[in-house]
Design a protein around this motif. Structure first.
Motif, short mmCIF file in Angstrom:
data_model
loop_
_atom_site.label_atom_id
_atom_site.label_comp_id
_atom_site.label_asym_id
_atom_site.label_seq_id
_atom_site.Cartn_x
_atom_site.Cartn_y
_atom_site.Cartn_z
N LEU A 124 0.83 -1.21 0.00
CA LEU A 124 0.00 0.00 0.00
C LEU A 124 0.86 1.25 0.00
CD1 LEU A 124 -2.71 1.47 0.25
CD2 LEU A 124 -2.56 1.14 2.74
N MET A 125 1.91 1.28 0.83
CA MET A 125 2.74 2.48 0.95
C MET A 125 3.41 2.82 -0.38
SD MET A 125 2.36 3.57 4.01
CE MET A 125 3.68 4.77 4.10
N PHE A 126 3.85 1.80 -1.12
CA PHE A 126 4.58 2.05 -2.35
C PHE A 126 3.65 2.36 -3.53
CE2 PHE A 126 7.91 -0.63 -0.19
CZ PHE A 126 8.77 0.44 0.05
N THR A 127 2.35 2.27 -3.30
CA THR A 127 1.41 2.71 -4.34
C THR A 127 1.00 4.16 -4.15
OG1 THR A 127 -0.49 1.92 -3.04
CG2 THR A 127 0.49 0.38 -4.63
N PRO A 149 1.32 8.24 -4.06
CA PRO A 149 2.05 9.15 -4.97
C PRO A 149 3.19 9.88 -4.27
CG PRO A 149 -0.01 10.14 -4.28
CD PRO A 149 -0.02 8.75 -3.71
N VAL A 150 4.11 9.12 -3.70
CA VAL A 150 5.28 9.69 -3.02
C VAL A 150 6.50 8.92 -3.49
CG1 VAL A 150 4.00 10.44 -0.99
CG2 VAL A 150 4.98 8.15 -1.05
N ASN A 151 7.66 9.55 -3.41
CA ASN A 151 8.89 8.84 -3.78
C ASN A 151 9.54 8.25 -2.55
OD1 ASN A 151 10.42 10.97 -2.52
ND2 ASN A 151 10.15 12.17 -4.38
N ARG A 152 10.60 7.50 -2.77
CA ARG A 152 11.27 6.81 -1.66
C ARG A 152 11.90 7.79 -0.69
NH1 ARG A 152 8.68 3.63 -4.33
NH2 ARG A 152 9.31 1.50 -4.87
N HIS A 153 12.37 8.92 -1.19
CA HIS A 153 12.97 9.93 -0.30
C HIS A 153 11.94 10.42 0.72
CE1 HIS A 153 16.69 10.14 -2.58
NE2 HIS A 153 16.00 10.33 -3.70
N GLN A 154 10.73 10.68 0.28
CA GLN A 154 9.70 11.16 1.20
C GLN A 154 9.35 10.11 2.25
OE1 GLN A 154 6.96 12.23 -2.02
NE2 GLN A 154 6.98 14.35 -1.31
N LEU A 155 9.32 8.85 1.84
CA LEU A 155 9.04 7.78 2.80
C LEU A 155 10.12 7.70 3.86
CD1 LEU A 155 7.84 4.96 0.36
CD2 LEU A 155 6.42 6.26 1.95
N GLN A 159 14.43 1.44 -3.55
CA GLN A 159 14.11 1.83 -4.92
C GLN A 159 14.36 0.69 -5.91
OE1 GLN A 159 12.87 4.80 -5.79
NE2 GLN A 159 12.81 4.44 -7.99
N LYS A 160 15.45 -0.05 -5.72
CA LYS A 160 15.89 -0.99 -6.75
C LYS A 160 15.79 -2.45 -6.37
CE LYS A 160 17.38 2.46 -9.37
NZ LYS A 160 16.76 2.80 -10.68
N ARG A 161 15.96 -2.78 -5.10
CA ARG A 161 16.16 -4.18 -4.75
C ARG A 161 15.16 -4.72 -3.73
NH1 ARG A 161 21.95 -5.79 -3.10
NH2 ARG A 161 20.98 -7.80 -3.53
N LEU A 162 14.17 -3.94 -3.35
CA LEU A 162 13.25 -4.39 -2.31
C LEU A 162 12.45 -5.60 -2.77
CD1 LEU A 162 12.05 -3.87 0.49
CD2 LEU A 162 10.34 -2.40 -0.60
#
Length: 270
Positions: free
Chosen positions: A87-90, A92-98, A264-267
């Motif tokens: 849910l969190m990765f859907t 409209p925020v980028n990884r930096h904001q998280l 961002q890349k490997r999760l």
């Protein structure tokens, strides 16, 4: 959107943390009261009650700090590494904001726990300590420390510098844990075990860096003594602060990059 993420974190954690932070000063006041009552009492029961209250108060101080750290780590893990991550990765925020939402939340609660613990200790010490001239003595102590360590910056700037360094230290500590968790969860199996292994590896690396810094300081100190023929300049508080600040900034940068890259890349949430 960062504000909304912070608001969500506060809603989820405030119901646990705020009562805890309120309870610690209350226990401090209660311990203060018991201390006053026991001042001139020699009975076994009174002494036992006083010791028990002091023990419970000490546990509450530890609980405030430990609960803050554990809860902030659990929030990062549950929000981003479990099913909630889908849910969190859907959003409209980028990884930096998280990441920043977790960091700022951790910083705020760390500061709140420090305030609660400090206030509680002061409340307990009120009937014991002699507060007359306390602030004057404290100012003289800080001045003597500043002069003896040869800090080459004004007092207000020094305090600001130390405050910023404290914030960076909090960030680096949490980022080290976040990076270990993110790295561990980039693998398919044994994610929690690997997270622990990475955390231990990072801790050992930080200790090795600290020892290297200490060795460097000794080398610099020897060169100063050889050059000047005196050990008076060996205590240079500004040099210590500069080196500590650089090390903390580098640690923050490395752990933040590792956390962001793996999110961002490997999760791997499978």
């Amino acid at each position: 959107m960062l504000g909304k993420l912070l608001k969500q974190d506060f809603r989820a954690t405030a119901r646990i943390m705020l009562p805890l932070y309120a309870a610690v000063p209350v226990l401090g006041l209660f311990t203060n009261l018991i201390t006053r009552l026991c001042e001139n009492q020699n009975g076994f029961l009174i002494r036992t009650i006083g010791a028990l209250v002091s023990f419970v108060f000490s546990l509450s101080l530890i609980a405030a700090v430990v609960t803050t750290v554990v809860l902030m780590i659990l929030r990062f893990y549950r929000n981003l590494m479990t099913d909630e991550g889908y849910l969190m990765f859907t959003l409209p925020v980028n990884r930096h904001q998280l990441i920043w939402a977790k960091l700022l939340s951790a910083l705020l609660y760390t500061a709140a726990s420090a305030v609660a613990v400090t206030l509680s200790i002061l409340l307990v010490l009120l009937p014991i300590a002699d507060w007359s001239g306390f602030w004057g003595d404290l100012g003289e102590l800080l001045s003597s420390i500043t002069e003896s360590l040869h800090f080459g910056v004004p007092g207000p700037l020094l305090l600001l510098w130390i405050a910023v360094l404290a914030i960076l230290t909090v960030f680096s500590g949490f980022l080290m844990v976040y990076a270990a968790i993110a790295l561990g969860h980039s693998f398919s199996n044994h994610k929690i075990l690997l997270s622990v292994v990475f955390f231990i590896a990072f801790s050992l690396a930080m200790q090795a860096a600290g020892l290297s810094s200490f060795a460097f300081q000794l080398t610099v100190g020897e060169q100063i003594i050889e050059t000047s023929g005196s050990a008076d300049l060996l205590l240079d508080g500004t040099r210590f602060l500069v080196i500590d600040s650089i090390e903390t900034l580098v640690a923050c940068g490395v752990f933040y990059t590792l956390t962001w890259y793996n999110l961002q890349k490997r999760l791997n949430l499978q």
